[in-house]
Design a protein around this motif. Structure first.
Motif, PDB file in Angstrom:
ATOM      1  N   GLN A  99      48.709  28.928  30.522  1.00  0.00           N
ATOM      2  CA  GLN A  99      48.819  27.852  31.512  1.00  0.00           C
ATOM      3  C   GLN A  99      50.240  27.765  32.054  1.00  0.00           C
ATOM      4  O   GLN A  99      50.450  27.549  33.244  1.00  0.00           O
ATOM      5  CB  GLN A  99      48.428  26.515  30.887  1.00  0.00           C
ATOM      6  CG  GLN A  99      46.937  26.298  30.748  1.00  0.00           C
ATOM      7  CD  GLN A  99      46.633  24.869  30.331  1.00  0.00           C
ATOM      8  OE1 GLN A  99      47.115  24.401  29.304  1.00  0.00           O
ATOM      9  NE2 GLN A  99      45.851  24.178  31.115  1.00  0.00           N
ATOM     10  N   ASN A 104      45.382  30.094  34.770  1.00  0.00           N
ATOM     11  CA  ASN A 104      44.412  29.130  34.249  1.00  0.00           C
ATOM     12  C   ASN A 104      43.086  29.772  33.887  1.00  0.00           C
ATOM     13  O   ASN A 104      42.387  29.306  32.987  1.00  0.00           O
ATOM     14  CB  ASN A 104      44.188  28.019  35.271  1.00  0.00           C
ATOM     15  CG  ASN A 104      45.355  27.047  35.328  1.00  0.00           C
ATOM     16  OD1 ASN A 104      45.738  26.480  34.312  1.00  0.00           O
ATOM     17  ND2 ASN A 104      45.928  26.872  36.498  1.00  0.00           N
ATOM     18  N   LYS A 105      42.700  30.836  34.588  1.00  0.00           N
ATOM     19  CA  LYS A 105      41.430  31.502  34.294  1.00  0.00           C
ATOM     20  C   LYS A 105      41.435  32.072  32.876  1.00  0.00           C
ATOM     21  O   LYS A 105      40.495  31.871  32.102  1.00  0.00           O
ATOM     22  CB  LYS A 105      41.167  32.608  35.312  1.00  0.00           C
ATOM     23  CG  LYS A 105      39.836  33.314  35.116  1.00  0.00           C
ATOM     24  CD  LYS A 105      39.595  34.353  36.208  1.00  0.00           C
ATOM     25  CE  LYS A 105      38.252  35.063  35.990  1.00  0.00           C
ATOM     26  NZ  LYS A 105      38.010  36.095  37.036  1.00  0.00           N
ATOM     27  N   LYS A 108      41.546  29.276  30.201  1.00  0.00           N
ATOM     28  CA  LYS A 108      40.242  28.678  29.928  1.00  0.00           C
ATOM     29  C   LYS A 108      39.472  29.502  28.898  1.00  0.00           C
ATOM     30  O   LYS A 108      38.869  28.958  27.969  1.00  0.00           O
ATOM     31  CB  LYS A 108      39.434  28.571  31.222  1.00  0.00           C
ATOM     32  CG  LYS A 108      38.066  27.928  31.037  1.00  0.00           C
ATOM     33  CD  LYS A 108      37.356  27.743  32.368  1.00  0.00           C
ATOM     34  CE  LYS A 108      36.010  27.040  32.170  1.00  0.00           C
ATOM     35  NZ  LYS A 108      35.323  26.790  33.455  1.00  0.00           N
ATOM     36  N   GLN A 130      35.652  22.355  26.731  1.00  0.00           N
ATOM     37  CA  GLN A 130      35.455  22.157  28.174  1.00  0.00           C
ATOM     38  C   GLN A 130      33.989  21.919  28.537  1.00  0.00           C
ATOM     39  O   GLN A 130      33.558  22.198  29.650  1.00  0.00           O
ATOM     40  CB  GLN A 130      36.019  23.345  28.967  1.00  0.00           C
ATOM     41  CG  GLN A 130      37.503  23.545  28.699  1.00  0.00           C
ATOM     42  CD  GLN A 130      38.095  24.691  29.461  1.00  0.00           C
ATOM     43  OE1 GLN A 130      38.409  24.546  30.634  1.00  0.00           O
ATOM     44  NE2 GLN A 130      38.237  25.819  28.800  1.00  0.00           N
ATOM     45  N   SER A 134      36.430  20.356  32.305  1.00  0.00           N
ATOM     46  CA  SER A 134      37.006  21.701  32.296  1.00  0.00           C
ATOM     47  C   SER A 134      38.368  21.702  32.969  1.00  0.00           C
ATOM     48  O   SER A 134      38.785  20.719  33.591  1.00  0.00           O
ATOM     49  CB  SER A 134      36.078  22.674  33.029  1.00  0.00           C
ATOM     50  OG  SER A 134      36.027  22.362  34.417  1.00  0.00           O
ATOM     51  N   GLU A 136      39.082  23.328  35.573  1.00  0.00           N
ATOM     52  CA  GLU A 136      38.831  23.170  37.003  1.00  0.00           C
ATOM     53  C   GLU A 136      38.704  21.693  37.379  1.00  0.00           C
ATOM     54  O   GLU A 136      39.174  21.267  38.437  1.00  0.00           O
ATOM     55  CB  GLU A 136      37.567  23.916  37.418  1.00  0.00           C
ATOM     56  CG  GLU A 136      37.681  25.422  37.391  1.00  0.00           C
ATOM     57  CD  GLU A 136      37.401  26.010  36.015  1.00  0.00           C
ATOM     58  OE1 GLU A 136      37.388  27.242  35.888  1.00  0.00           O
ATOM     59  OE2 GLU A 136      37.201  25.240  35.059  1.00  0.00           O
ATOM     60  N   ASP A 137      38.059  20.913  36.500  1.00  0.00           N
ATOM     61  CA  ASP A 137      37.928  19.477  36.772  1.00  0.00           C
ATOM     62  C   ASP A 137      39.305  18.811  36.852  1.00  0.00           C
ATOM     63  O   ASP A 137      39.551  17.961  37.716  1.00  0.00           O
ATOM     64  CB  ASP A 137      37.099  18.791  35.682  1.00  0.00           C
ATOM     65  CG  ASP A 137      35.643  19.212  35.728  1.00  0.00           C
ATOM     66  OD1 ASP A 137      35.138  19.459  36.831  1.00  0.00           O
ATOM     67  OD2 ASP A 137      35.020  19.301  34.657  1.00  0.00           O
ATOM     68  N   LEU A 139      42.166  20.361  37.521  1.00  0.00           N
ATOM     69  CA  LEU A 139      42.848  20.880  38.705  1.00  0.00           C
ATOM     70  C   LEU A 139      42.368  20.199  39.985  1.00  0.00           C
ATOM     71  O   LEU A 139      43.128  20.061  40.948  1.00  0.00           O
ATOM     72  CB  LEU A 139      42.630  22.392  38.816  1.00  0.00           C
ATOM     73  CG  LEU A 139      43.382  23.260  37.805  1.00  0.00           C
ATOM     74  CD1 LEU A 139      42.853  24.690  37.831  1.00  0.00           C
ATOM     75  CD2 LEU A 139      44.876  23.247  38.095  1.00  0.00           C
ATOM     76  N   GLU A 140      41.114  19.771  39.992  1.00  0.00           N
ATOM     77  CA  GLU A 140      40.530  19.187  41.195  1.00  0.00           C
ATOM     78  C   GLU A 140      40.634  17.665  41.249  1.00  0.00           C
ATOM     79  O   GLU A 140      40.113  17.038  42.169  1.00  0.00           O
ATOM     80  CB  GLU A 140      39.054  19.601  41.303  1.00  0.00           C
ATOM     81  CG  GLU A 140      38.871  21.094  41.551  1.00  0.00           C
ATOM     82  CD  GLU A 140      37.424  21.516  41.490  1.00  0.00           C
ATOM     83  OE1 GLU A 140      36.545  20.630  41.368  1.00  0.00           O
ATOM     84  OE2 GLU A 140      37.152  22.726  41.543  1.00  0.00           O
ATOM     85  N   ARG A 458      30.018  23.985  41.572  1.00  0.00           N
ATOM     86  CA  ARG A 458      30.425  25.351  41.231  1.00  0.00           C
ATOM     87  C   ARG A 458      29.310  26.122  40.549  1.00  0.00           C
ATOM     88  O   ARG A 458      29.500  27.253  40.106  1.00  0.00           O
ATOM     89  CB  ARG A 458      31.652  25.317  40.307  1.00  0.00           C
ATOM     90  CG  ARG A 458      32.880  24.715  40.941  1.00  0.00           C
ATOM     91  CD  ARG A 458      34.099  24.889  40.034  1.00  0.00           C
ATOM     92  NE  ARG A 458      33.909  24.238  38.747  1.00  0.00           N
ATOM     93  CZ  ARG A 458      34.244  22.988  38.490  1.00  0.00           C
ATOM     94  NH1 ARG A 458      34.785  22.240  39.442  1.00  0.00           N
ATOM     95  NH2 ARG A 458      34.054  22.467  37.297  1.00  0.00           N
ATOM     96  N   GLU A 460      27.727  25.176  37.675  1.00  0.00           N
ATOM     97  CA  GLU A 460      27.695  25.000  36.228  1.00  0.00           C
ATOM     98  C   GLU A 460      26.615  23.991  35.836  1.00  0.00           C
ATOM     99  O   GLU A 460      26.500  22.935  36.459  1.00  0.00           O
ATOM    100  CB  GLU A 460      29.042  24.502  35.716  1.00  0.00           C
ATOM    101  CG  GLU A 460      30.182  25.466  35.942  1.00  0.00           C
ATOM    102  CD  GLU A 460      31.519  24.856  35.548  1.00  0.00           C
ATOM    103  OE1 GLU A 460      32.179  25.432  34.665  1.00  0.00           O
ATOM    104  OE2 GLU A 460      31.883  23.820  36.123  1.00  0.00           O
TER     105      GLU A 460
END
Length: 648
Positions: A99, A104-105, A108, A130, A134, A136-137, A139-140, A458, A460
């Motif tokens: 990180q 980030n990928k 995770k 996650q 997650s 992504e959550d 980050l968003e 996304r 999921e």
């Protein structure tokens, strides 16, 4: 964040070791002289020692000094050489270093591996799985903050802001006029002292700094402080110092909390007197980073004392007066993790703190936990740009103006740790739940036991549930407001549908009606049971053979079963209430079996008809029982054959 405020416990790998040939390196490491330690371990690696222990210590020397590029370099080699055959804590640190370099990928992926191998009692395991939230959550998350780097920041460490009247007190490693040459070997910076500056009218910058207190500053570290509501009492963090540094049996100098009283002369000159240790300090563990509740009754702080869940936890005591306090109480696993919880700041609305044990963007992130009748809600990450891929901490705020200060060692700053002012624009409260009802497209009747799958924008899978007897459903998952989702609905004998939608904003329900249609117009659902609906099967009086008009209707079933070769049914025949119960049961049973024989005679395998049973008058669908006067049409409703679908 490269200074004493990380607490002395963090100087050590959880899996320490000692090799005689690296005694010099280990000695540097144990003294927290990480720059020197890193050089020694790297020299050993260059000479061909790629042992797990040396790679771990090389990575740790950078990790504990918040140099994530250096930490990643050696942790990456460690993982490449030894795979997952390393202590689980190194999977956690490796994910954090990823990180820190912005990957980030990959982070995770390794967070999930850490979660799978973590001790089941480690709260970080669930958080880093996650499954609930997650990377992504995070980050968003919608942006709430506008940050500004303060003019007072230097190339050294500046952090730990706290309000004092209309001014700002903070800690800095900038050389004072008295102590020019003393360096802290952890990061080769001068020791920390407390300074004070003027807050400008917009609360967005600080100027005209000077030494806060000659009485409180020593030749060692002073940092992170808090004041009583009347600002006549100060609580501050200092090295365990009594004329000289006091060390434990392992040679470690811990942190302690101290208090002092304000003295102000007739000319307005301020001084601090009666410096005292807090009674729950110890030479064996660290205590620091105070914050006082708005009513002045509780003191929150950070410690690695016995009873800690992780590396450092947040504790609370009741302030009883005259330097007396209740026994320290751990805030528990809702707040504290196996990682680091640091820098608490309490208001009458929330507890703010920094943590690397809750899922974040990297290093320490700032979290908010609302107060709820003396308890704290699940901490929420405050997102970027307040948080970054490095350490973000020391958050304080004026809840009335939504303005405050936060610290970070992000690369866009002036040097090491910098203080930033911020303006917070609170996002609209989002407390939505997703509900709805599943109905038949043609009839509008409710459909029970439909399988419903909630899917993120996304793709999921977030949750699965079933509709109840009224066709209603509710997902437990807490969605983000104004965000896209879709619901996949499935039910035996129905076409699978996917319904896209966007959640509402604010508080309430996002209602998503789901309409399902059966795969064939002959298939209907009645009372939660899937049936084949054909015309009435007529039999001659007291007879059970299949007439031509009945055969034409039964042929529809034959065609349907040929279209769906996995379909299995059962046949149920019923009569009205006229004649005796025994007679009706026998007649309906003969008719059910005659019906089955006809369907089988049309080349349908016998095992695809699970049963053929007559129930006589035992399952009337209206009030026309024995002794009740009913029209022929009403009796006719009870004379029926039903074809129930078992599977398809």
């Amino acid at each position: 964040m490269k200074n004493i405020i990380t607490l002395s416990l963090l100087a050590f790998s959880l899996f320490g070791y000692s090799q005689k040939q690296y005694k010099r390196a280990d000695n540097f490491f144990e003294k927290m002289w990480y720059i020197e330690a890193a050089k020694e371990y790297e020299a050993a690696i260059e000479q061909g020692d790629n042992s797990k222990e040396v790679l771990q210590k090389a990575g740790d020397a950078y990790y504990f000094n918040t140099n994530m590029e250096g930490a990643y370099k050696w942790y990456d080699i460690l993982i490449s050489e030894y795979g997952e055959d390393v202590e689980v804590e190194y999977l956690f640190r490796y994910a954090h270093s990823l990180q820190g370099i912005g990957d980030n990928k990959s982070a995770k992926k390794w967070m999930k591996k850490f979660s799978q191998k973590a001790n089941q009692n480690d709260p970080r395991g669930q958080k880093y799985s996650q499954e609930r939230i997650s990377i992504e959550d995070v980050l968003e998350l919608p942006e709430q903050f506008t940050l500004k780097n303060l003019k007072i920041n230097t190339s050294l460490s500046d952090f730990g802001p706290m309000y004092f009247k209309d001014r700002l007190v903070y800690s800095s490693a900038v050389d004072s006029s008295t102590y020019h040459t003393r360096k802290y070997r952890w990061n080769e910076q001068p020791y920390l002292n407390m300074l004070i500056g003027e807050i400008n009218g917009t609360q967005t910058d600080v100027t005209f700094t000077e030494e806060f207190s000659k009485e409180l500053n020593t030749i060692y570290h002073e940092a992170t402080l808090a004041f009583s509501p009347d600002q006549n009492t100060i609580y501050f963090t200092r090295n365990n110092y009594d004329g000289k540094l006091v060390r434990d049996d392992e040679g470690i100098n811990h942190l302690k909390l101290y208090t002092a009283q304000l003295r102000e002369d007739t000319y307005g000159n301020v001084s601090w007197a009666n410096v005292q240790e807090l009674p729950f300090n110890s030479n064996e563990y660290s205590v620091g980073h105070p914050t006082v509740s708005k009513d002045g009754k509780k003191l929150y702080f950070v410690s690695d004392m016995p009873g800690s869940i992780g590396a450092t936890d947040i504790f609370v005591v009741d302030i009883l007066g005259e330097n007396k306090y209740s026994q320290p109480k751990n805030l528990g696993p809702n707040i504290n993790t196996y990682g680091r919880e640091m820098f608490p700041y309490i208001t009458d609305k929330a507890l703010y703190f920094a943590s690397d044990g809750h899922l974040g963007l990297g290093g320490l992130d700032v979290f908010e936990s609302k107060t709820n009748e003396g308890n704290f809600t699940i901490p929420v990450n405050l997102g970027a740009p307040l948080n970054s891929n490095l350490d973000d901490f020391g958050y304080i705020v004026n809840e009335e103006t939504n303005k405050g200060y936060v610290c970070s060692n992000r690369k866009t700053g002036k040097g090491d740790d910098d203080i930033y002012s911020f303006v917070r624009t609170p996002i609209e409260i989002c407390d939505q739940k997703i509900t709805g009802q599943v109905t038949n497209t043609a009839t509008g009747q409710s459909i029970a036991q439909a399988k419903l799958t909630l899917i993120s924008g996304r793709g999921e899978v977030l949750e699965e549930t079933m509709s109840n007897e009224q066709g209603e459903y509710t997902f437990k998952y807490k969605p983000k407001c104004g965000s896209p989702y879709e619901i996949k609905a499935e039910k035996l004998g129905h076409n699978t549908t996917t319904t896209p939608f966007e959640t509402q904003k604010g508080e309430g329900e996002t209602n998503v009606p789901i309409a399902l249609e059966t795969v064939n117009k002959l298939i209907v659902e009645q009372g939660g049971v899937l049936k084949i609906k054909i015309g009435i099967i007529y039999f001659d009086l007291d007879k059970s053979f299949i007439r031509n008009d009945a055969a034409s209707e039964l042929n529809k079933i034959v065609l349907l079963m040929n279209e769906y070769p996995n379909m299995v049914i059962k046949v149920e025949s019923h009569t009205d209430s006229r004649s005796s119960k025994e007679y009706n049961r026998d007649l309906s049973d003969r008719r059910a079996k005659s019906t089955r024989e006809y369907i089988v005679s049309q080349n349908i395998e016998a095992d695809r008809i699970e049963s053929a049973i007559g129930y006589g008058e035992s399952r009337l669908i209206n009030e026309c029982a024995d002794g009740v006067s009913c029209s022929e049409a009403r009796h006719q409703l009870n004379r029926r054959s039903e074809f129930i679908i078992i599977k398809m």
